[in-house]
Each structure stands twice: as structure tokens, then as C-alpha cells.
Motif scaffolding. Structure first.
Motif, short mmCIF file in Angstrom:
data_model
loop_
_atom_site.label_atom_id
_atom_site.label_comp_id
_atom_site.label_asym_id
_atom_site.label_seq_id
_atom_site.Cartn_x
_atom_site.Cartn_y
_atom_site.Cartn_z
N VAL A 128 0.84 -1.14 -0.05
CA VAL A 128 0.11 -0.18 -0.02
C VAL A 128 0.85 1.34 -0.08
CG1 VAL A 128 -1.87 1.40 1.39
CG2 VAL A 128 -1.72 -1.14 1.12
N GLU A 129 1.83 1.37 0.84
CA GLU A 129 2.78 2.36 0.96
C GLU A 129 3.70 2.84 -0.49
OE1 GLU A 129 6.69 3.85 3.46
OE2 GLU A 129 6.26 1.85 3.32
N GLN A 130 4.06 1.42 -1.14
CA GLN A 130 4.43 1.91 -2.53
C GLN A 130 3.50 2.16 -3.63
OE1 GLN A 130 6.02 -2.51 -3.08
NE2 GLN A 130 7.31 -2.15 -1.38
N LEU A 131 2.35 1.83 -3.50
CA LEU A 131 1.26 2.30 -4.66
C LEU A 131 0.78 3.90 -4.33
CD1 LEU A 131 -1.06 -0.85 -4.69
CD2 LEU A 131 0.73 0.02 -6.43
N LEU A 132 1.08 4.04 -2.98
CA LEU A 132 0.56 5.61 -2.43
C LEU A 132 1.85 6.44 -3.12
CD1 LEU A 132 -0.81 5.25 1.11
CD2 LEU A 132 -2.06 5.93 -1.11
N GLU A 133 3.07 6.15 -3.00
CA GLU A 133 4.29 6.62 -3.29
C GLU A 133 4.10 6.71 -4.81
OE1 GLU A 133 7.66 4.70 -1.99
OE2 GLU A 133 7.52 5.67 0.13
N GLN A 134 3.72 5.83 -5.35
CA GLN A 134 3.75 5.75 -7.14
C GLN A 134 2.41 6.62 -7.78
OE1 GLN A 134 3.71 1.54 -8.01
NE2 GLN A 134 5.77 1.27 -6.88
N GLY A 135 1.54 7.10 -6.77
CA GLY A 135 0.29 7.67 -7.02
C GLY A 135 -0.52 6.57 -7.88
N ALA A 136 -0.55 5.52 -7.46
CA ALA A 136 -1.29 4.37 -8.01
C ALA A 136 -2.08 3.74 -7.24
CB ALA A 136 -0.32 3.24 -8.34
N PHE A 137 -2.78 4.53 -6.33
CA PHE A 137 -3.99 4.13 -5.41
C PHE A 137 -5.06 3.60 -6.25
CE2 PHE A 137 -7.64 4.41 -2.35
CZ PHE A 137 -7.09 3.66 -1.45
N ASP A 138 -5.24 4.01 -7.50
CA ASP A 138 -6.37 3.71 -7.95
C ASP A 138 -6.35 1.85 -8.40
OD1 ASP A 138 -4.11 4.19 -9.83
OD2 ASP A 138 -5.27 3.50 -11.62
N GLN A 139 -5.09 1.48 -8.43
CA GLN A 139 -5.07 0.03 -8.62
C GLN A 139 -5.70 -0.84 -7.37
OE1 GLN A 139 -1.06 -1.53 -9.40
NE2 GLN A 139 -0.38 0.48 -10.36
N ILE A 140 -5.60 -0.14 -6.30
CA ILE A 140 -6.10 -0.92 -5.01
C ILE A 140 -7.66 -0.58 -5.26
CG2 ILE A 140 -6.67 -0.75 -2.52
CD1 ILE A 140 -3.80 0.31 -2.33
N LEU A 141 -8.02 0.48 -5.67
CA LEU A 141 -9.61 0.67 -5.91
C LEU A 141 -10.11 -0.23 -6.62
CD1 LEU A 141 -9.66 4.62 -6.00
CD2 LEU A 141 -10.40 3.17 -4.14
N GLN A 142 -9.45 -0.55 -7.84
CA GLN A 142 -9.81 -1.45 -9.01
C GLN A 142 -9.87 -2.85 -8.20
OE1 GLN A 142 -10.68 0.03 -12.18
NE2 GLN A 142 -11.53 -1.96 -12.28
N LEU A 143 -8.74 -3.27 -7.59
CA LEU A 143 -8.83 -4.60 -7.12
C LEU A 143 -9.97 -4.75 -6.43
CD1 LEU A 143 -7.13 -7.17 -6.64
CD2 LEU A 143 -6.31 -5.90 -4.78
#
Length: 353
Positions: A128-143
Motif C-alpha cells: 500500500v505504501e509503495q502504491l501511494l508513493e507511485q500515485g497508483a492508489f487507483d490499482q487498489i480501488l480497482q482490485l
């Protein structure tokens, strides 16, 4: 005398000497009250709400496995028994799905579970921390959306990661990452540990966040730090760290004291009391004392019987359910008393931790 009754009496005579008990083995956590209820008839439930969903019994299948072919069979069986008995379920780590959808079928269980019972995806705080750093929280939303999950479990596992030669390292305190997730997530969030639990300072912070639940993952059950130490013998020098933590009963004492201290500042809705829950009596005793609506979670028992056969798993769950109903009928939990050496969680003590 009927043949059945005659056989029963013969069995009693034959087995009486083998059925002796010692006073030291008495389960003294309960008052046994045999006069106050009839037997459960087998059709009763213990219904409760968990967030927007409903469970028929306060029994949660704790996050376990995913990402292997064997996991497909195990998870399918677990989902089937969840649907049949109205239980809640958390997936094992969904990290493989962030990299590829080749193992999708092992996680996509909503069609088996149905729409009524709670079902949660699961990611580690490091991912989760890595995805937030990458600006990729949308991947979590999609999952979460694609799995048709009710929300996300975030597991926090610094010691497990330390034991792994390929383990991730946290750049920020997990609390900061969690607070950022809560500001972004449109779905419920659960936080869990992976076998060593949470101390009182961590619990105090968590109880004040708008979480759906805290899943104890306490010391006494499957310990993923110990698991990684077995998997990676080169980490043997770190082994003492695998034996630190807090038991489920100790954590519940912390929560009781903290709820008294924090009062209306408590925002967490539920507890999932897990870690070292050997059977329905352990679970019933602890959830009966919870100051928040609670269920109890098991992992290894479900995993053992799910690995054996659907029939073995069904028998196991039926026994847990019958035991819960019998406990409700005939047992009154005694109060949880503070450990002799414990101190109240005063502001001064917590603030110095």
C-alpha cells in the motif's frame, strides 16, 4: 431394556475408568448453569451485522492463502462453507493480483459466497505504501471493485518483513500510511497483524481511526515471523524477535481499558479476535467480554480441514457452531480479571510507549 439402551449402559461401564478428570484441568473461565436452558435444536443462529453485511455466527475465516494452485481448492471450499453457514471471510494477500491476473480464480470468490456475507481483499502495508508513493492508489480501488469485495484488510507485519531475505522495508510509520488510505478509500478498511498482535500504544491510535475493524492477529496462533524464520534459516539470529507480542486475552484487556479511557473518541466499529483461538470456547469467552461488537477468527483449523476434504471442513464448522450454541445455552463467562502485574493504561503510561 432396548438394545440401544443396553449397549449404551455397557459402554458406560466399560469406559467409566477412562473418563476420569482432574480438577486442575477444569475450564474455570465459565460458570456452568445446566438448569437454565434446553438443548440447542440445531437450527438456531447467532445473527449479527458486520458493517453493511450480515453473519449468522460470530466466526471469521481469517486471511490465509492465495497465489498457488492448491489455494484455489482451499479457498473454494472455504467460500462454500462460508456461504452455507453465514460466516465472514478475509482473503490471503492479494499482492499477486497487482502483478498479474493469472491467479485470479483463487481470489474471485464472491460468486460462491453470495452477496450477504462479508468478504474482504487483503494487502500488506508495504505494498500500500509503495502504491501511494507511485500515485497508483487507483490499482487498489480497482482490485477491491473487481473482486466485488466489501473492503480491504491491510496487514501490518514489520517483523515478518525483517525475517524475509526479500522482505520489504517500510519508509514511513504504518500509521501515516493508514491515515492516508482512510482519507482516500471509499470502502471499509480492516487492520490486522500477522501473529504477534498490537501493543497498547498502537491500539490507542487505531481505536481512534474510522476503521471497520481491528483484527488482532495475536500471539499464540500462526506466527508469520516464525514461519519466515523456518523458511529462511539464515535469519536464525533474529529468532528472539519471533517470540515477542501479545496474546488475544492480553490485547482484549488493553482494548477494554482503552475504551474506558477514550470513551467517545473510539471510532472502530468491530473487533476480530484472532490468534491462538483453539476452539469455540476460546472464541466465545473473548467475544463475550469485548466492549465493541466482536467476532472471533480462526485460520489453522479451517486450513487443516479445508486441505483434507469438503466433508471434513463441513464437520469441523458444524462442531464449532454447535459448540457456540451450547456455550450460549449453558455457560456464563466469568469476568476477565487484570493480570497480577498489570497496571491501568493511564495517560502517562501510554504516552511514554
Amino acid at each position: 431394556m432396548s438394545q440401544t439402551l443396553d449397549q449404551r449402559k455397557s459402554d458406560h461401564l466399560r469406559l467409566a475408568l477412562h473418563a476420569q478428570t482432574e480438577a486442575a484441568n477444569c475450564d474455570s473461565r465459565f460458570y456452568y448453569e445446566p438448569f437454565l436452558s434446553g438443548h440447542p435444536q440445531g437450527s438456531e443462529t447467532m445473527p449479527l451485522s458486520f458493517g453493511p453485511k450480515h453473519m449468522q455466527y460470530p466466526l471469521w475465516i481469517s486471511s490465509m492463502t492465495g497465489g498457488t494452485e492448491a489455494a484455489y481448492t482451499i479457498n473454494t471450499r472455504l467460500a462454500e462453507v462460508c456461504a452455507r453457514f453465514g460466516l465472514g471471510m478475509g482473503l490471503g494477500s492479494c499482492r499477486p493480483l497487482l502483478e498479474s491476473r493469472t491467479r485470479w480464480k483463487e481470489f474471485a470468490l464472491r460468486g460462491i459466497l453470495g452477496s450477504e456475507v462479508p468478504f474482504f481483499a487483503n494487502l500488506g502495508i508495504a505494498q500500500v505504501e509503495q502504491l501511494l508513493e507511485q500515485g497508483a492508489f487507483d490499482q487498489i480501488l480497482q482490485l477491491v471493485q473487481d473482486l466485488e469485495a466489501d473492503g480491504l484488510i491491510i496487514h501490518v507485519n514489520p517483523l515478518q518483513e525483517l525475517f524475509q531475505p526479500e522482505g520489504d522495508r517500510f519508509r514511513r510509520p504504518p500509521l501515516e500510511v493508514l491515515e492516508e488510505v482512510l482519507s482516500l478509500a471509499p470502502f471499509p478498511v480492516i487492520v490486522k497483524e500477522v501473529g504477534q498482535g498490537f501493543g497498547p500504544a498502537s491500539l490507542e491510535k487505531l481505536l481512534q481511526l474510522p476503521l471497520l475493524a481491528i483484527d488482532f492477529g495475536s500471539f499464540g496462533g500462526t506466527n508469520f515471523s516464525k514461519l519466515e524464520q523456518e523458511r529462511n534459516p539464515q535469519s536464525s539470529g533474529l529468532e528472539p524477535l519471533a517470540y515477542v507480542g501479545h496474546t488475544a486475552e492480553e490485547m482484549l484487556r488493553f482494548v477494554i481499558q482503552l475504551c474506558e479511557k477514550l470513551e467517545k473518541k473510539v471510532r472502530v466499529q468491530h473487533l476480530i479476535i484472532s490468534g491462538g483461538i483453539r476452539n469455540f470456547l476460546d472464541g466465545y469467552y473473548l467475544i463475550s467480554h469485548s466492549p465493541l461488537p466482536a467476532v472471533f477468527g480462526q485460520a489453522s483449523g479451517f486450513l487443516r480441514y479445508a486441505s483434507e476434504s469438503p466433508e471434513a471442513l463441513d464437520r469441523y464448522v458444524r462442531i464449532q457452531v454447535l459448540g457456540l450454541l451450547a456455550a450460549r445455552a449453558f455457560l456464563v463467562p466469568k469476568p476477565i480479571t487484570p493480570a497480577p502485574s498489570s497496571q491501568p493504561l493511564s495517560k502517562s503510561i501510554v504516552s511514554t510507549l
